[in-house]
Structures are given as C-alpha cells and as structure tokens.
Motif scaffolding. Structure first.
Motif, mmCIF file in Angstrom:
data_model
loop_
_atom_site.group_PDB
_atom_site.id
_atom_site.type_symbol
_atom_site.label_atom_id
_atom_site.label_comp_id
_atom_site.label_asym_id
_atom_site.label_seq_id
_atom_site.Cartn_x
_atom_site.Cartn_y
_atom_site.Cartn_z
ATOM 1 N N ALA A 96 0.865 -1.178 0.000
ATOM 2 C CA ALA A 96 0.000 0.000 0.000
ATOM 3 C C ALA A 96 0.900 1.225 0.000
ATOM 4 O O ALA A 96 1.991 1.209 0.572
ATOM 5 N N PHE A 97 0.425 2.267 -0.645
ATOM 6 C CA PHE A 97 1.208 3.502 -0.700
ATOM 7 C C PHE A 97 0.293 4.676 -0.978
ATOM 8 O O PHE A 97 -0.660 4.583 -1.751
ATOM 9 N N ALA A 98 0.607 5.781 -0.312
ATOM 10 C CA ALA A 98 0.005 7.075 -0.631
ATOM 11 C C ALA A 98 1.059 8.131 -0.367
ATOM 12 O O ALA A 98 1.832 8.010 0.589
ATOM 13 N N THR A 105 -3.520 14.563 5.200
ATOM 14 C CA THR A 105 -4.506 15.629 5.134
ATOM 15 C C THR A 105 -5.891 15.008 5.050
ATOM 16 O O THR A 105 -6.031 13.797 4.834
ATOM 17 N N SER A 106 -6.922 15.812 5.232
ATOM 18 C CA SER A 106 -8.280 15.285 5.182
ATOM 19 C C SER A 106 -8.622 14.813 3.773
ATOM 20 O O SER A 106 -8.010 15.236 2.788
ATOM 21 N N ILE A 107 -9.613 13.967 3.673
ATOM 22 C CA ILE A 107 -9.976 13.373 2.385
ATOM 23 C C ILE A 107 -10.367 14.451 1.376
ATOM 24 O O ILE A 107 -10.050 14.348 0.184
ATOM 25 N N ALA A 112 -5.941 14.873 -6.528
ATOM 26 C CA ALA A 112 -6.393 13.851 -7.468
ATOM 27 C C ALA A 112 -5.248 12.922 -7.840
ATOM 28 O O ALA A 112 -5.427 11.704 -7.960
ATOM 29 N N GLU A 113 -4.065 13.505 -8.017
ATOM 30 C CA GLU A 113 -2.898 12.701 -8.392
ATOM 31 C C GLU A 113 -2.505 11.741 -7.272
ATOM 32 O O GLU A 113 -2.189 10.574 -7.519
ATOM 33 N N GLY A 114 -2.535 12.233 -6.028
ATOM 34 C CA GLY A 114 -2.198 11.380 -4.896
ATOM 35 C C GLY A 114 -3.204 10.264 -4.696
ATOM 36 O O GLY A 114 -2.835 9.115 -4.408
ATOM 37 N N MET A 119 -4.564 4.526 -5.208
ATOM 38 C CA MET A 119 -5.458 3.500 -5.740
ATOM 39 C C MET A 119 -4.718 2.524 -6.655
ATOM 40 O O MET A 119 -4.939 1.308 -6.611
ATOM 41 N N ASP A 120 -3.805 3.052 -7.455
ATOM 42 C CA ASP A 120 -3.060 2.208 -8.384
ATOM 43 C C ASP A 120 -2.165 1.222 -7.638
ATOM 44 O O ASP A 120 -2.176 0.020 -7.910
ATOM 45 N N VAL A 121 -1.382 1.736 -6.681
ATOM 46 C CA VAL A 121 -0.432 0.885 -5.973
ATOM 47 C C VAL A 121 -1.131 -0.046 -4.992
ATOM 48 O O VAL A 121 -0.796 -1.234 -4.896
ATOM 49 N N SER A 122 -2.119 0.462 -4.285
ATOM 50 C CA SER A 122 -2.709 -0.278 -3.180
ATOM 51 C C SER A 122 -3.855 -1.197 -3.594
ATOM 52 O O SER A 122 -4.148 -2.165 -2.882
ATOM 53 N N CYS A 123 -4.501 -0.893 -4.712
ATOM 54 C CA CYS A 123 -5.684 -1.662 -5.130
ATOM 55 C C CYS A 123 -5.517 -2.287 -6.513
ATOM 56 O O CYS A 123 -5.550 -3.499 -6.661
#
Length: 257
Positions: A96-98, A105-107, A112-114, A119-123
């Motif tokens: 998983a990565f972000a 920070t809050s949702i 959008a890029e983060g 989503m790409d790395v973690s899912c």
C-alpha cells in the motif's frame, strides 16, 4: 494425520515484505512453517538489505525486485516464476502507498494525483497480479490481500486510505466471482492495528494503538504471527470454502461498537 494447515508441496509468491516486522513477513513465515516454497519480492536496492535476511531465513527460492510503479517489473516477477517453477499455488499481496502529503490531510484536501497513485499501488496492483497469476495457477489457487478496519468505518487519520482499502475489498469480491470457474479463490485479511513501517505514516498512530488495545475484547493487540496463521489457513485446502470474504484477524476489535 496431516496438520489442518498443510502447504507441503505448494509454492507461493509474497509481495510486500519491507523488513522482518512487516505483516507480509509474518505471513511468509507461517507459509514456510506449513511447508510451502516461497518467492519473495523487494521494492528496490535500498530495501534489499532489510528483505534479504528475511528471504534467507525462509529459504526463498526466488528473490526478485518489484515496484509496481515501474513499467514491466511486475510482469518480470511472473515471468521468472513461470520460467523457474512453471506454476504456483497462492499469492499474498501486502502493499500500500500514498504520498505523505495526501495521507496526512483530510480526504477533501487530498490531491487527485495522490488519490490515483494510492489507488493504483494499493488496489489496482492486486487486480494486475490476479490477471498474471491466473494462468500459472493451473490446479486452482488462492489470492490474498491485506486490508484494515478503516475500509469499513471511519478511522481518525486514516484519511484517503479508507476509500482505497474499501475499493480493494470490493475488488476481491469481484475477482472471486471472475475466477471461480478456474478454482481460484480470493480473500481479504483485515489485519488489526500493528506497528509496522507502513503504519508509521499514519498520524498519531501510537495513540490509536492504545485505543485499539482498550477496545479489543482481550485487550491485546494482534501481531504479525497472528495474521500469518490466518493467511496460511486461507492459502491451504482448509480454507477452500472461503472466497470473496473479508476475514478479520484483529482479536475481535471490529465487533465492538
């Protein structure tokens, strides 16, 4: 009589070991103890000194780099497995990565890029792995990934990883349906709060651990060994009735309101 969890003669790929304290390392140790032969990935050359001792202790047959963000690296992992093994039986996805600035920070304020990268790395990487693994699971198999309670409930400071893990859990259900005719099962392990390198990026995590301990029925945090035993069960024939499920390995934390 054979043990209930028996992986003798089986081969598995473990993706996501960062060091000996990783959830993936605990799972890999349980797979090995149950008799499996393992292939292990490491993120990059900087990570290798922390992963190699784990791989050596597990007597891993294959140790190969894998950064899913680098084009072709994931495909190279499966090409190596096909070349050396020809087939394999189970896969653990524990990555998983972000970006830190988006995680902390809050949702509503994450970029959008983060969000897309998380989503790409973690899912989505799990979906990619399932596609590459399926042709090599010639006698059926098990796909496992790791989630967290924050996929189902709002957890303070978990932020964008909550929706990302929720997407991962949903993807597992769809993969289970898609691959059922190949006798390939897919399940999520929702691990309890564990102090790992990945968890260090979550704000005020030590305080959260204290709260989890207080709310868990036995007031005991789970460890990587606990999660590993659940993973070994799911990878074995003993877990053959389970697919498309979220299996909690959190000491019952999720049951307490």
């Amino acid at each position: 009589m054979s043990p209930i969890v028996d992986l003798a003669g089986r081969r598995g790929l473990v993706v996501g070991i960062a060091n000996e304290h990783s959830i993936a390392a605990g799972c890999a140790a349980a797979f090995r103890q149950a008799g499996a032969e393992l292939a292990i990935t490491y993120l990059n050359e900087k990570a290798l000194p922390f992963v190699q001792p784990v791989a050596d202790a597990l007597k891993a047959s294959i140790v190969v780099p894998c950064d899913v963000r680098i084009q072709g690296q994931l495909e190279a992992v499966f090409a190596r497995i096909e070349r050396e093994w020809g087939r394999f039986d189970f896969l653990l996805h524990s990555i998983a990565f972000a970006p830190r600035e988006d995680l902390q920070t809050s949702i509503v304020n994450c970029s959008a890029e983060g969000f897309a990268l998380a989503m790409d790395v973690s899912c989505h990487s799990f979906i990619r792995m399932a596609k590459l693994a399926a042709p090599l699971m010639k006698d059926g198999g098990a796909l496992l990934t790791v989630s967290f309670y924050g996929a189902d409930r709002v957890v303070e400071n978990y932020n964008l990883m909550g929706p990302v893990k929720a997407a991962l859990e949903s993807s597992v259900r769809y993969l289970a349906a898609d691959l059922a005719d190949r006798r390939i099962r897919a399940n999520t392990i929702s691990a309890g709060a564990i102090r790992t390198r990945a968890a260090s990026g979550i704000g005020r995590f030590d305080e959260f651990l204290d709260k989890v301990r207080e709310r868990t029925p036995a007031q005991r945090l789970v460890g990587i060994e606990d999660v590993g035993r659940v993973a070994a069960f799911l990878a074995s024939e003993a877990g053959s009735a389970l697919t498309g499920s979220v299996v909690y390995a959190d000491g019952g934390f999720h049951t307490i309101a």
